[in-house]
Design a protein around this motif. Structure first.
Motif: not given
Length: 260
Positions: A74, A100-101, A163, A165, A168, A185
């Protein structure tokens, strides 16, 4: 790993249910041997379909517990230390999904790792960092609570950075005796996760499958997508749930992130 129609090696080039069909950024296998609590690891940056050594190992190694993974990065580098599963002592850990991020939140997350554990981090992935956060929050003593606290912490840090969400994941971890699987998630749309029905039930449904006669009553498979299309064999783990595969009665329950 290689014989089923939709084997993990097949999924490395043509996964049907993953975020991407191609998982060519390395692979890994961890397994336990009798008398040694520390699991063995074989990891490579080769695509699983291209590594001839993998087929040799899969054909000859026998173990009561395997954990295998094919990787699609990722964003972190394709290198052996970033291949799953990750190991710390007698624990193994594998993860599908992502924080994420990650570049935005990683500094805050890294600083939360127990200083005594920090030197064990060898790679640069969010997956390995999640493992070490779970160890920090008590994986050894209470795996479910530790992962719930890890997820709660990641969500808190992510939201503090805007952020929406933050996490995950499907995660599988094991100490060699029991196996814990988690599906969660932040947005409630998690990667897929399945487990097999009781061996006795599957034998009744498919008495003509020779392989089923070789399996013990305690055998379970936990997979990101079914390895075959045999009806009645595979059950999807519900959203926001965890399972424990262990001798005797297995467990399936709701997963709730906790404030660490």
């Amino acid at each position: 790993m290689s014989r089923p129609t939709n084997s993990l090696i097949h999924q490395s080039s043509a996964a049907a249910m993953g975020a991407t069909a191609l998982n060519a950024d390395g692979f890994g296998v961890g397994w336990y041997s009798e008398g040694d609590p520390v699991p063995a690891l074989f990891r490579s940056v080769q695509p699983a379909w291209a590594d001839t050594n993998l087929g040799e190992l899969a054909r000859h190694i026998r173990s009561p517990l395997f954990l295998a993974h094919v990787r699609a990065t990722t964003g972190t580098p394709v290198q052996q230390t970033n291949c799953h599963p990750f190991r710390c002592g007698h624990w193994l850990w594998a993860h599908n999904g992502g924080i994420r991020e990650f570049a935005t939140v990683r500094r805050d997350l890294f600083f939360a790792v127990d200083p005594a554990l920090f030197p064990g981090i060898a790679g640069s992935t969010d997956s390995e960092l999640m493992f070490y956060l779970a160890l920090t929050f008590g994986l050894e003593q209470d795996p479910v609570s530790a992962v719930e606290r890890m997820v709660g912490f990641v969500e808190d840090v992510g939201k503090a950075h805007g952020v929406q969400w933050p996490i995950q994941m499907t995660v599988v971890t094991t100490d060699g005796k029991r196996l814990w699987a988690f599906r969660y998630s932040s947005e409630g749309q998690s990667r897929t996760l399945f487990y097999t029905a009781l061996v006795s039930t599957v034998r009744q449904l498919h008495p003509d499958v020779p392989l089923l006669r070789q399996l013990s009553e305690e055998t379970r498979l936990v997979v990101s997508e079914p390895l075959s299309d045999l009806p009645g064999v595979w059950t999807e783990v519900p959203e926001s749930s965890y399972g424990i595969v262990q001798p005797g009665q297995d467990v399936l329950a709701a997963f709730h992130p906790k404030q660490p």
